[in-house]
Design an enzyme around this catalytic site. Structure first.
Site, short mmCIF file in Angstrom:
data_model
loop_
_atom_site.label_atom_id
_atom_site.label_comp_id
_atom_site.label_asym_id
_atom_site.label_seq_id
_atom_site.Cartn_x
_atom_site.Cartn_y
_atom_site.Cartn_z
N HIS A 153 0.80 -1.23 0.00
CA HIS A 153 0.00 0.00 0.00
C HIS A 153 0.84 1.28 0.00
O HIS A 153 0.32 2.35 0.30
CB HIS A 153 -0.97 -0.01 1.20
CG HIS A 153 -2.03 -1.05 1.11
ND1 HIS A 153 -2.82 -1.44 2.17
CD2 HIS A 153 -2.46 -1.79 0.06
CE1 HIS A 153 -3.66 -2.38 1.78
NE2 HIS A 153 -3.47 -2.61 0.50
N THR A 179 -3.63 -8.60 10.87
CA THR A 179 -4.51 -7.98 9.87
C THR A 179 -5.94 -8.48 10.04
O THR A 179 -6.15 -9.66 10.34
CB THR A 179 -4.04 -8.23 8.42
OG1 THR A 179 -5.02 -7.68 7.52
CG2 THR A 179 -3.83 -9.70 8.10
P1 OAD Z 1 -6.96 -3.29 10.73
O1 OAD Z 1 -6.95 -2.08 11.60
O2 OAD Z 1 -8.17 -3.52 9.88
O3 OAD Z 1 -6.78 -4.59 11.60
C1 OAD Z 1 -5.80 -4.69 12.59
C2 OAD Z 1 -5.82 -6.11 13.09
O4 OAD Z 1 -4.76 -6.25 14.01
C3 OAD Z 1 -7.10 -6.53 13.82
O5 OAD Z 1 -7.55 -7.77 13.30
C4 OAD Z 1 -6.66 -6.66 15.28
O6 OAD Z 1 -7.35 -7.71 15.97
C5 OAD Z 1 -5.20 -7.01 15.12
N1 OAD Z 1 -4.34 -6.61 16.25
C6 OAD Z 1 -4.51 -5.59 17.13
N2 OAD Z 1 -3.48 -5.52 18.00
C7 OAD Z 1 -2.64 -6.54 17.67
C8 OAD Z 1 -1.39 -7.01 18.19
N3 OAD Z 1 -0.82 -6.42 19.23
N4 OAD Z 1 -0.81 -8.08 17.60
C9 OAD Z 1 -1.39 -8.69 16.54
N5 OAD Z 1 -2.57 -8.29 16.01
C10 OAD Z 1 -3.18 -7.23 16.56
O7 OAD Z 1 -5.63 -3.22 9.85
P2 OAD Z 1 -5.30 -3.92 8.46
O8 OAD Z 1 -5.84 -5.30 8.40
O9 OAD Z 1 -3.84 -3.73 8.27
O10 OAD Z 1 -5.49 0.25 3.70
O11 OAD Z 1 -6.08 -2.99 7.46
C11 OAD Z 1 -5.97 -3.25 6.11
C12 OAD Z 1 -5.99 -1.97 5.31
O12 OAD Z 1 -7.15 -1.22 5.62
C13 OAD Z 1 -4.85 -1.01 5.61
O13 OAD Z 1 -3.67 -1.33 4.92
C14 OAD Z 1 -5.41 0.28 5.14
C15 OAD Z 1 -6.77 0.17 5.80
O14 OAD Z 1 -7.72 0.99 5.39
C16 OAD Z 1 -5.51 1.39 3.01
O15 OAD Z 1 -5.37 2.47 3.52
C17 OAD Z 1 -5.70 1.18 1.54
#
Ligand code: OAD
Length: 250
Positions: free
Chosen positions: A122, A195
């Protein structure tokens, strides 16, 4: 833990697909879940070309806030453990994150030697792109988003710059995506770390490993749509799990 370590020990090729959760313990806010929202805006309403066309100042204000927060953050033990594995040529990191913390970890671990490549699906929040001529620049300066006049401008043509990240409704770089998919398809193990696995195409990369006979290991305190497809699932945080999983296995 033993099952995960055994899978990794036997793997010739490993990929790690990461999301905002791996950086949560470094202090980077996630997009979804507790504390994930900025002023009650959902990322899907701000991280779009339409939102930027409508109100570039508001979108830049959100990115300026994220840039300032991220600039204070350092790679954590999970970033560093993955970087060590990548440095030894045992794993490739494919990230949705725009915080550059995997790159920082790779530099720390390399300690002056060649830095292992990180696939950033991204883009980077510390890159800007001109909305007119497309010029790209790496830029960590504080962005003043108080008015249109103070927003970053292109050094070449003077037009408005935008964050150098991929927004909803935009295509990922075909070359970058192709490389990530090819590596995942031939990986023996895909680690999926932090994620929510709801944003495509990143969310489907681990499935390529599975469809080609490899194993999926998920690390996330919450269940996700990928959990049902994982061979091993850790309901725990990245720093609790990744260093222990990788120590002396890869
Ligand atoms: P999210 O904010 O959607 O998800 C974060 C994930 O991390 C969740 O499933 C949490 O349960 C988990 N989490 C939280 N704390 C954690 C920890 N300490 N260890 C492990 N896991 C933990 O983030 P992404 O999946 O990265 O895209 O979001 C995907 C995309 O949506 C991003 O790249 C961005 C966003 O909008 C764009 O901007 C195009």
């Amino acid at each position: 833990m033993q099952r995960g370590r055994t899978l990794l020990q036997g793997a010739k090729s490993i990929v790690a697909v990461t999301g905002a959760g791996i950086s949560a313990e470094s202090g980077v806010p996630t997009f979804r879940g507790a504390g994930g929202l900025w002023r009650n805006y959902r990322p899907e309403t701000l991280a779009t070309p339409d939102a930027f066309a409508r109100d570039p100042r508001l979108v830049w204000e959100w990115y300026a806030w994220r840039r300032e927060k991220i600039a204070e953050c350092r790679p954590n033990a999970a970033h560093l453990a993955l970087a060590e594995a990548a440095h030894r040529g045992r794993a490739t990191v494919i990230t949705q994150n725009v915080d550059e913390l995997h790159r920082d970890a790779a530099r720390i671990v390399a300690n002056g030697a060649a830095v292992a490549d990180v696939i950033e699906l991204h883009g980077s929040i510390f890159r800007m792109q001109c909305t007119r001529c497309g010029a790209l620049r790496a830029d960590r300066a504080v962005v003043d988003a108080t008015s249109i006049a103070t927003l970053p401008k292109c050094e070449r043509c003077g037009r408005l710059m935008r964050p150098g990240v991929v927004w909803f409704g935009e295509a990922l770089s075909p070359a970058v995506l192709e490389r990530a998919c090819a590596l995942a398809a031939r990986a023996d193990v895909c680690l999926v770390i932090g994620t929510s696995a709801v944003v495509q195409p990143a969310a489907s990369i681990a499935l390529l490993t599975r469809e080609n006979g490899g194993a999926v290991i998920e690390i996330n305190p919450e269940e996700t749509p990928l959990t049902a497809h994982a061979d091993v699932s850790f309901r725990a945080t990245a720093t609790e799990t990744v260093p222990r999983l990788l120590a002396n296995t890869v």
